[in-house]
Scaffold this motif. Structure first.
Motif, PDB file in Angstrom:
ATOM      1  N   SER A  16     -99.521 -45.191  21.901  1.00 50.71           N
ATOM      2  CA  SER A  16     -99.002 -44.315  22.854  1.00 50.71           C
ATOM      3  C   SER A  16     -97.567 -44.794  23.759  1.00 50.71           C
ATOM      4  O   SER A  16     -98.317 -46.017  24.737  1.00 50.71           O
ATOM      5  CB  SER A  16     -99.772 -42.827  23.691  1.00 50.71           C
ATOM      6  OG  SER A  16     -99.795 -42.022  23.344  1.00 50.71           O
ATOM      7  N   TYR A  20     -90.137 -47.956  28.156  1.00 51.62           N
ATOM      8  CA  TYR A  20     -88.856 -47.902  27.481  1.00 51.62           C
ATOM      9  C   TYR A  20     -88.237 -48.902  28.020  1.00 51.62           C
ATOM     10  O   TYR A  20     -87.675 -49.154  29.055  1.00 51.62           O
ATOM     11  CB  TYR A  20     -88.064 -46.702  26.931  1.00 51.62           C
ATOM     12  CG  TYR A  20     -89.113 -45.602  26.559  1.00 51.62           C
ATOM     13  CD1 TYR A  20     -90.275 -45.451  26.028  1.00 51.62           C
ATOM     14  CD2 TYR A  20     -89.490 -44.647  27.691  1.00 51.62           C
ATOM     15  CE1 TYR A  20     -91.228 -44.838  25.760  1.00 51.62           C
ATOM     16  CE2 TYR A  20     -90.711 -43.444  27.884  1.00 51.62           C
ATOM     17  CZ  TYR A  20     -91.283 -43.395  26.320  1.00 51.62           C
ATOM     18  OH  TYR A  20     -92.125 -42.803  26.142  1.00 51.62           O
ATOM     19  N   ALA A  73     -90.659 -40.789  30.937  1.00 51.89           N
ATOM     20  CA  ALA A  73     -89.657 -40.317  30.274  1.00 51.89           C
ATOM     21  C   ALA A  73     -88.789 -40.636  30.877  1.00 51.89           C
ATOM     22  O   ALA A  73     -87.217 -40.779  29.741  1.00 51.89           O
ATOM     23  CB  ALA A  73     -89.945 -38.294  30.257  1.00 51.89           C
ATOM     24  N   ALA A  76     -86.722 -43.229  29.299  1.00 47.07           N
ATOM     25  CA  ALA A  76     -86.441 -43.478  27.625  1.00 47.07           C
ATOM     26  C   ALA A  76     -84.134 -43.197  27.925  1.00 47.07           C
ATOM     27  O   ALA A  76     -84.272 -41.786  28.908  1.00 47.07           O
ATOM     28  CB  ALA A  76     -87.124 -42.523  26.739  1.00 47.07           C
ATOM     29  N   LEU A  79     -84.806 -38.224  24.659  1.00 49.26           N
ATOM     30  CA  LEU A  79     -85.703 -37.548  24.802  1.00 49.26           C
ATOM     31  C   LEU A  79     -85.098 -36.145  23.908  1.00 49.26           C
ATOM     32  O   LEU A  79     -84.150 -36.159  23.727  1.00 49.26           O
ATOM     33  CB  LEU A  79     -85.347 -36.404  26.653  1.00 49.26           C
ATOM     34  CG  LEU A  79     -85.861 -36.848  27.527  1.00 49.26           C
ATOM     35  CD1 LEU A  79     -85.667 -36.354  28.743  1.00 49.26           C
ATOM     36  CD2 LEU A  79     -87.163 -37.963  27.317  1.00 49.26           C
ATOM     37  N   ALA A 105     -93.949 -39.185  16.182  1.00 44.60           N
ATOM     38  CA  ALA A 105     -94.217 -39.660  15.869  1.00 44.60           C
ATOM     39  C   ALA A 105     -94.198 -40.976  15.557  1.00 44.60           C
ATOM     40  O   ALA A 105     -94.045 -42.333  15.801  1.00 44.60           O
ATOM     41  CB  ALA A 105     -95.481 -39.793  16.968  1.00 44.60           C
ATOM     42  N   THR A 115     -93.241 -43.854  20.965  1.00 43.04           N
ATOM     43  CA  THR A 115     -93.036 -42.079  22.505  1.00 43.04           C
ATOM     44  C   THR A 115     -93.883 -41.810  22.623  1.00 43.04           C
ATOM     45  O   THR A 115     -95.583 -42.922  22.594  1.00 43.04           O
ATOM     46  CB  THR A 115     -92.559 -40.778  21.063  1.00 43.04           C
ATOM     47  OG1 THR A 115     -92.423 -39.815  22.107  1.00 43.04           O
ATOM     48  CG2 THR A 115     -94.071 -41.114  19.971  1.00 43.04           C
ATOM     49  N   CYS A 116     -94.654 -40.621  23.458  1.00 41.06           N
ATOM     50  CA  CYS A 116     -95.806 -40.338  24.242  1.00 41.06           C
ATOM     51  C   CYS A 116     -95.831 -38.705  24.020  1.00 41.06           C
ATOM     52  O   CYS A 116     -94.726 -38.271  24.525  1.00 41.06           O
ATOM     53  CB  CYS A 116     -96.245 -40.473  25.238  1.00 41.06           C
ATOM     54  SG  CYS A 116     -97.500 -40.026  26.100  1.00 41.06           S
ATOM     55  N   LEU A 142     -90.323 -34.962  23.254  1.00 42.96           N
ATOM     56  CA  LEU A 142     -91.040 -36.859  22.777  1.00 42.96           C
ATOM     57  C   LEU A 142     -90.102 -37.390  23.784  1.00 42.96           C
ATOM     58  O   LEU A 142     -89.002 -37.861  23.410  1.00 42.96           O
ATOM     59  CB  LEU A 142     -91.182 -36.780  21.723  1.00 42.96           C
ATOM     60  CG  LEU A 142     -92.700 -36.137  21.144  1.00 42.96           C
ATOM     61  CD1 LEU A 142     -92.599 -36.199  19.454  1.00 42.96           C
ATOM     62  CD2 LEU A 142     -93.483 -36.390  21.615  1.00 42.96           C
ATOM     63  N   PRO A 143     -90.492 -38.228  24.516  1.00 41.35           N
ATOM     64  CA  PRO A 143     -89.271 -39.182  24.320  1.00 41.35           C
ATOM     65  C   PRO A 143     -89.483 -40.647  23.665  1.00 41.35           C
ATOM     66  O   PRO A 143     -90.381 -40.851  23.503  1.00 41.35           O
ATOM     67  CB  PRO A 143     -90.197 -40.541  25.922  1.00 41.35           C
ATOM     68  CG  PRO A 143     -91.434 -39.560  26.415  1.00 41.35           C
ATOM     69  CD  PRO A 143     -91.419 -38.800  25.245  1.00 41.35           C
ATOM     70  N   LEU A 144     -87.838 -40.931  23.558  1.00 41.34           N
ATOM     71  CA  LEU A 144     -87.937 -42.060  22.507  1.00 41.34           C
ATOM     72  C   LEU A 144     -87.272 -43.784  23.254  1.00 41.34           C
ATOM     73  O   LEU A 144     -86.560 -42.628  23.597  1.00 41.34           O
ATOM     74  CB  LEU A 144     -86.943 -41.463  21.010  1.00 41.34           C
ATOM     75  CG  LEU A 144     -87.818 -40.344  20.606  1.00 41.34           C
ATOM     76  CD1 LEU A 144     -86.608 -40.040  18.883  1.00 41.34           C
ATOM     77  CD2 LEU A 144     -89.360 -40.436  19.786  1.00 41.34           C
TER      78      LEU A 144
END
Ligand SMILES: Cc1cc2nc3c(=O)[nH]c(=O)nc-3n(C[C@H](O)[C@H](O)[C@H](O)COP(=O)(O)O)c2cc1C
Length: 168
Positions: A16, A20, A73, A76, A79, A105, A115-116, A142-144
């Motif tokens: 996780s 970022y 988040a 990031a 999202l 993920a 991501t987490c 999910l944040p990327l």
């Protein structure tokens, strides 16, 4: 006997990511992440999911504020709100959405994107911000992002003896 190939490493070494890099994620990479994600299994193959990709900074910050245990988040560049259609699949949308979140993920990790899963979210507030329907189920956001700094050390896992019982 399985060897430690790349697929096994993917499953064992995904972590996780909560920090970022500000570097954007290229469109081609995002497309590939979703291309892999859409092959997830689902009950009677109904695929009751939609992915809302948020890249607007102002909206990222508003949504991140509602992610109670995931305010990271906000950092990031992207999202993704994972939204299930409870009308299309009333019996299994929850299971389908959980599976697809893991598929995303793992897909992201394959492309070096972290991501987490964020569990505690003011879902009604985020649904309002995204103008979602009442019957839409927001599983998570999910944040990327490309990981910032070192990949975290693995968290401990229960031993095989603790979790596997053979019934012969
Ligand atoms: C259902 C679920 C809810 C989670 N909620 C949060 C959360 O709200 N905030 C957070 O920082 N991590 C959250 N996590 C991430 C877990 O803490 C993480 O997966 C676990 O500690 C194992 O670490 P790893 O993913 O790096 O292997 C959640 C994970 C799952 C599956």
């Amino acid at each position: 006997m399985m060897t430690e190939n790349e697929q096994i490493r993917l499953l064992k070494e995904r972590r996780s990511i909560r920090r970022y890099d500000s570097r954007p994620i290229e469109d081609a990479i995002l497309t590939q992440i979703f291309e892999v994600t859409r092959w997830c299994w689902s009950a009677v193959n109904r695929q009751p999911w939609k992915f809302y990709v948020i890249r607007n900074k102002e909206l990222i910050s508003k949504v991140a504020k509602e992610c109670t245990t995931g305010t990271f988040a906000a950092e990031a560049p992207v999202l993704v709100a994972l939204v299930g259609d409870a009308d299309a699949q009333p019996n299994w949308y929850l299971q389908d959405m959980c599976f697809v979140s893991l598929q995303m993920a793992l897909a992201a990790w394959t492309f070096g994107v972290g991501t987490c899963f964020i569990g505690n979210i003011n879902r009604e507030k985020v649904k309002e911000l995204l103008d979602l329907k009442k019957t839409d189920y927001l599983l998570t956001v999910l944040p990327l992002g490309y990981p910032y700094g070192r990949i975290p050390e693995p968290r401990p896992r229960k031993s095989l003896e603790e979790i596997v019982k053979y019934i012969d």
